[in-house]
Scaffold this motif. Structure first.
Motif, PDB file in Angstrom:
ATOM      1  N   VAL A 167     -28.076   9.403 -10.159  1.00 31.30           N
ATOM      2  CA  VAL A 167     -27.438  10.651 -10.589  1.00 31.30           C
ATOM      3  C   VAL A 167     -28.021  11.168 -11.901  1.00 31.30           C
ATOM      4  N   GLY A 168     -29.162  10.620 -12.322  1.00 29.72           N
ATOM      5  CA  GLY A 168     -29.830  11.125 -13.512  1.00 29.72           C
ATOM      6  C   GLY A 168     -29.248  10.666 -14.831  1.00 29.72           C
ATOM      7  N   LEU A 169     -28.543   9.542 -14.843  1.00 25.91           N
ATOM      8  CA  LEU A 169     -27.920   9.048 -16.071  1.00 25.91           C
ATOM      9  C   LEU A 169     -28.529   7.725 -16.537  1.00 25.91           C
ATOM     10  N   GLU A 170     -29.755   7.428 -16.100  1.00 31.29           N
ATOM     11  CA  GLU A 170     -30.347   6.143 -16.462  1.00 31.29           C
ATOM     12  C   GLU A 170     -30.517   5.984 -17.966  1.00 31.29           C
ATOM     13  N   GLU A 171     -30.733   7.099 -18.683  1.00 32.23           N
ATOM     14  CA  GLU A 171     -30.927   7.030 -20.135  1.00 32.23           C
ATOM     15  C   GLU A 171     -29.603   7.047 -20.897  1.00 32.23           C
ATOM     16  N   ALA A 172     -28.509   7.300 -20.199  1.00 35.31           N
ATOM     17  CA  ALA A 172     -27.198   7.419 -20.860  1.00 35.31           C
ATOM     18  C   ALA A 172     -26.259   6.270 -20.514  1.00 35.31           C
ATOM     19  N   GLY A 173     -26.754   5.285 -19.771  1.00 35.84           N
ATOM     20  CA  GLY A 173     -25.879   4.217 -19.317  1.00 35.84           C
ATOM     21  C   GLY A 173     -25.268   3.393 -20.424  1.00 35.84           C
ATOM     22  N   ASP A 174     -25.947   3.286 -21.563  1.00 38.25           N
ATOM     23  CA  ASP A 174     -25.437   2.467 -22.666  1.00 38.25           C
ATOM     24  C   ASP A 174     -24.715   3.292 -23.723  1.00 38.25           C
TER      25      ASP A 174
END
Length: 235
Positions: free
Chosen positions: A133-140
């Protein structure tokens, strides 16, 4: 409809939903006024109508978040009032507000959701769901730092951890850009192809009807019109 409102396991039922006289009142205001509806398994149903017509109330009852004032509702043979736990095991729901905890990161929210659903809590699966869903950079990042659109994407990631029999989507296209809308459409297609039944409550016919093979229109708490989407066969 079964005599006791619960006829066994989900695999034995032709109908995903069977509603009879479903009614909900908030004080003096009627949100639903005697909804009768049967939905076959595997249907993608667009529930259309203006804001405040009863769409959200209908989905909240089916998701066991509200109890009906009167009438009956079965999800794959399970009565939503008598057997809410069974209904919840069969159902996944996306709401405008979502279920994320602000103090947790996106990854931690998915881990918590997986554990609550009885999953194994696989970290790689959770990161894959975020990447989808395009949130790989926001997971943390803590969810309190997410925009509204990012929260909606996180909801899609949460739903993607499960393989539900019934998916309830309440205004799933709200607060999303074009890319986010396309992610929702891809998810709907994936659930449809897996054999799930999907209900899309929306006031946007063009978006809600893209994968739908049936529509119903709600006005003042009543179904006023319904039928197949043009170019499809009524289930």
């Amino acid at each position: 409809m079964s005599a006791d409102g619960d006829t066994g396991m989900s695999g034995r039922h032709q109908h995903a939903l069977r509603l009879a006289g479903l009614t909900r009142r908030f004080g003096r205001r009627w949100a639903l006024r005697g909804i009768d509806l049967e939905v076959s398994r595997g249907t993608v149903l667009a529930v259309l109508g203006a804001n405040g017509t009863g769409k959200t109330t209908l989905l909240r009852i089916l998701g066991t978040l509200l109890r009906p004032t009167a009438g009956r509702a079965e999800v794959l043979g399970a009565n939503v009032t008598k057997h809410p736990d069974r209904v919840r095991r069969l159902t996944a729901m996306m709401t405008p507000r979502g279920y994320a905890y602000d103090e947790l990161t996106g990854l931690e929210n998915l881990r918590f959701a997986a554990r609550m659903g009885g999953g194994a809590g696989d970290a790689s699966a959770h990161r894959t769901a975020l990447a989808r869903v395009g949130l790989e950079e926001a997971g943390d990042l803590p969810v309190r730092a997410y925009s509204t659109g990012m929260r909606r994407r996180l909801e899609l990631a949460r739903l993607g951890l499960r393989s539900p029999d019934l998916v309830l989507l309440d205004e799933p296209f709200a607060s999303l850009d074009e890319a986010g809308v396309e992610l929702v459409q891809e998810s709907i297609a994936r659930w449809r192809d897996a054999g799930a039944t999907v209900l899309i409550a929306s006031h946007r016919l063009a978006q809600a009807g893209r994968h739908a093979n049936r529509t119903v229109y709600i006005e003042h708490g009543r179904i006023v019109e319904g039928g197949p989407v043009a170019g499809t066969t009524h289930p």
